[in-house]
Write a protein that holds these residues in place. Structure first.
Motif, PDB file in Angstrom:
ATOM      1  N   ILE A  59      27.458  34.503  45.191  1.00  0.00           N
ATOM      2  CA  ILE A  59      28.532  34.295  46.161  1.00  0.00           C
ATOM      3  C   ILE A  59      28.048  33.411  47.299  1.00  0.00           C
ATOM      4  N   ARG A  60      26.859  33.675  47.818  1.00  0.00           N
ATOM      5  CA  ARG A  60      26.318  32.855  48.905  1.00  0.00           C
ATOM      6  C   ARG A  60      26.164  31.400  48.482  1.00  0.00           C
ATOM      7  N   SER A  61      25.860  31.159  47.211  1.00  0.00           N
ATOM      8  CA  SER A  61      25.688  29.787  46.746  1.00  0.00           C
ATOM      9  C   SER A  61      27.021  29.024  46.701  1.00  0.00           C
ATOM     10  N   PHE A  62      28.144  29.724  46.598  1.00  0.00           N
ATOM     11  CA  PHE A  62      29.451  29.077  46.547  1.00  0.00           C
ATOM     12  C   PHE A  62      29.969  28.714  47.937  1.00  0.00           C
ATOM     13  N   LYS A  63      29.556  29.472  48.920  1.00  0.00           N
ATOM     14  CA  LYS A  63      30.048  29.226  50.266  1.00  0.00           C
ATOM     15  C   LYS A  63      29.341  28.007  50.861  1.00  0.00           C
ATOM     16  N   SER A  64      29.960  27.419  51.844  1.00  0.00           N
ATOM     17  CA  SER A  64      29.382  26.259  52.509  1.00  0.00           C
ATOM     18  C   SER A  64      29.706  26.347  53.993  1.00  0.00           C
ATOM     19  N   GLU A  65      29.377  25.298  54.691  1.00  0.00           N
ATOM     20  CA  GLU A  65      29.700  25.256  56.122  1.00  0.00           C
ATOM     21  C   GLU A  65      31.206  25.393  56.350  1.00  0.00           C
ATOM     22  N   SER A  66      32.001  24.797  55.480  1.00  0.00           N
ATOM     23  CA  SER A  66      33.454  24.808  55.670  1.00  0.00           C
ATOM     24  C   SER A  66      34.121  26.057  55.094  1.00  0.00           C
ATOM     25  N   LYS A  67      33.434  26.778  54.240  1.00  0.00           N
ATOM     26  CA  LYS A  67      33.993  27.987  53.633  1.00  0.00           C
ATOM     27  C   LYS A  67      33.097  29.168  53.998  1.00  0.00           C
ATOM     28  N   LYS A  68      33.492  29.914  55.006  1.00  0.00           N
ATOM     29  CA  LYS A  68      32.669  31.003  55.530  1.00  0.00           C
ATOM     30  C   LYS A  68      32.787  32.288  54.712  1.00  0.00           C
ATOM     31  N   TYR A  69      33.928  32.471  54.065  1.00  0.00           N
ATOM     32  CA  TYR A  69      34.200  33.720  53.364  1.00  0.00           C
ATOM     33  C   TYR A  69      34.449  33.460  51.884  1.00  0.00           C
ATOM     34  N   PHE A  70      34.196  34.462  51.093  1.00  0.00           N
ATOM     35  CA  PHE A  70      34.436  34.413  49.656  1.00  0.00           C
ATOM     36  C   PHE A  70      35.501  35.448  49.344  1.00  0.00           C
ATOM     37  N   LEU A  71      36.538  35.047  48.621  1.00  0.00           N
ATOM     38  CA  LEU A  71      37.620  35.952  48.233  1.00  0.00           C
ATOM     39  C   LEU A  71      37.801  35.891  46.728  1.00  0.00           C
ATOM     40  N   TYR A  72      37.579  37.016  46.079  1.00  0.00           N
ATOM     41  CA  TYR A  72      37.746  37.145  44.634  1.00  0.00           C
ATOM     42  C   TYR A  72      38.971  38.011  44.392  1.00  0.00           C
ATOM     43  N   SER A  73      39.922  37.508  43.621  1.00  0.00           N
ATOM     44  CA  SER A  73      41.146  38.249  43.342  1.00  0.00           C
ATOM     45  C   SER A  73      41.361  38.299  41.838  1.00  0.00           C
ATOM     46  N   GLN A  74      41.475  39.507  41.307  1.00  0.00           N
ATOM     47  CA  GLN A  74      41.595  39.664  39.862  1.00  0.00           C
ATOM     48  C   GLN A  74      42.309  40.981  39.547  1.00  0.00           C
ATOM     49  N   GLU A  75      43.494  40.888  38.962  1.00  0.00           N
ATOM     50  CA  GLU A  75      44.250  42.088  38.612  1.00  0.00           C
ATOM     51  C   GLU A  75      43.576  42.909  37.524  1.00  0.00           C
ATOM     52  N   SER A  76      42.846  42.263  36.643  1.00  0.00           N
ATOM     53  CA  SER A  76      42.256  42.991  35.518  1.00  0.00           C
ATOM     54  C   SER A  76      41.131  43.935  35.948  1.00  0.00           C
ATOM     55  N   LEU A  77      40.754  43.931  37.216  1.00  0.00           N
ATOM     56  CA  LEU A  77      39.758  44.897  37.686  1.00  0.00           C
ATOM     57  C   LEU A  77      40.264  46.328  37.547  1.00  0.00           C
ATOM     58  N   VAL A  78      41.579  46.491  37.544  1.00  0.00           N
ATOM     59  CA  VAL A  78      42.152  47.829  37.391  1.00  0.00           C
ATOM     60  C   VAL A  78      42.686  48.068  35.985  1.00  0.00           C
ATOM     61  N   GLY A  79      42.436  47.129  35.073  1.00  0.00           N
ATOM     62  CA  GLY A  79      42.878  47.274  33.696  1.00  0.00           C
ATOM     63  C   GLY A  79      44.189  46.557  33.451  1.00  0.00           C
ATOM     64  N   GLY A  80      44.638  46.660  32.208  1.00  0.00           N
ATOM     65  CA  GLY A  80      45.874  45.998  31.819  1.00  0.00           C
ATOM     66  C   GLY A  80      47.097  46.758  32.308  1.00  0.00           C
ATOM     67  N   LEU A  81      48.204  46.074  32.382  1.00  0.00           N
ATOM     68  CA  LEU A  81      49.435  46.693  32.864  1.00  0.00           C
ATOM     69  C   LEU A  81      49.882  47.840  31.971  1.00  0.00           C
ATOM     70  N   PHE A  82      49.731  47.682  30.650  1.00  0.00           N
ATOM     71  CA  PHE A  82      50.226  48.698  29.730  1.00  0.00           C
ATOM     72  C   PHE A  82      49.133  49.509  29.035  1.00  0.00           C
ATOM     73  N   ASP A  83      47.912  48.979  29.008  1.00  0.00           N
ATOM     74  CA  ASP A  83      46.880  49.684  28.236  1.00  0.00           C
ATOM     75  C   ASP A  83      45.750  50.261  29.094  1.00  0.00           C
ATOM     76  N   GLY A  84      45.829  50.147  30.409  1.00  0.00           N
ATOM     77  CA  GLY A  84      44.785  50.689  31.254  1.00  0.00           C
ATOM     78  C   GLY A  84      43.481  49.921  31.113  1.00  0.00           C
ATOM     79  N   TYR A  85      42.411  50.501  31.560  1.00  0.00           N
ATOM     80  CA  TYR A  85      41.111  49.846  31.536  1.00  0.00           C
ATOM     81  C   TYR A  85      40.446  50.074  30.195  1.00  0.00           C
ATOM     82  N   ARG A  86      40.087  48.984  29.512  1.00  0.00           N
ATOM     83  CA  ARG A  86      39.387  49.091  28.223  1.00  0.00           C
ATOM     84  C   ARG A  86      38.155  48.278  28.237  1.00  0.00           C
TER      85      ARG A  86
END
Length: 92
Positions: free
Chosen positions: A65-92
């Motif tokens: 994460i630190r390697s992706f940030k730069s002087e112009s990008k102070k924060y890292f934001l990762y957004s992913q719905e699949s972290l909680v599993g699928g809508l109909f099948d849950g986490y597999r």
């Protein structure tokens, strides 16, 4: 204090709107999520979503994460719905 963020967007709660319209347009944020996939992050993305949490290497993730940030990008934001599993099948 600076913090990096993981957005665990539950399904059907407006996450796609945030991922397409809001997150990519925040000035100080390096956004990584649907619509902003970058090849160098894909292995880490798979690790976060599919590996056993007990084997997750927080130091490696932090370094990456630190390697992706730069002087112009102070924060890292990762957004992913699949972290909680699928809508109909849950986490597999």
């Amino acid at each position: 204090m600076q913090s990096d963020l993981i957005h665990v967007g539950l399904h059907k709660t407006g996450s796609t709107f945030l991922q397409r319209q809001v997150f990519p347009n925040i000035d100080d944020v390096f956004f990584y999520g649907p619509g902003a996939w970058r090849g160098e992050f894909q292995a880490l993305d798979r690790e976060l979503r599919f590996l056993n949490p007990l084997n997750f290497d927080t130091n490696r993730w932090g370094e990456q994460i630190r390697s992706f940030k730069s002087e112009s990008k102070k924060y890292f934001l990762y957004s992913q719905e699949s972290l909680v599993g699928g809508l109909f099948d849950g986490y597999r």
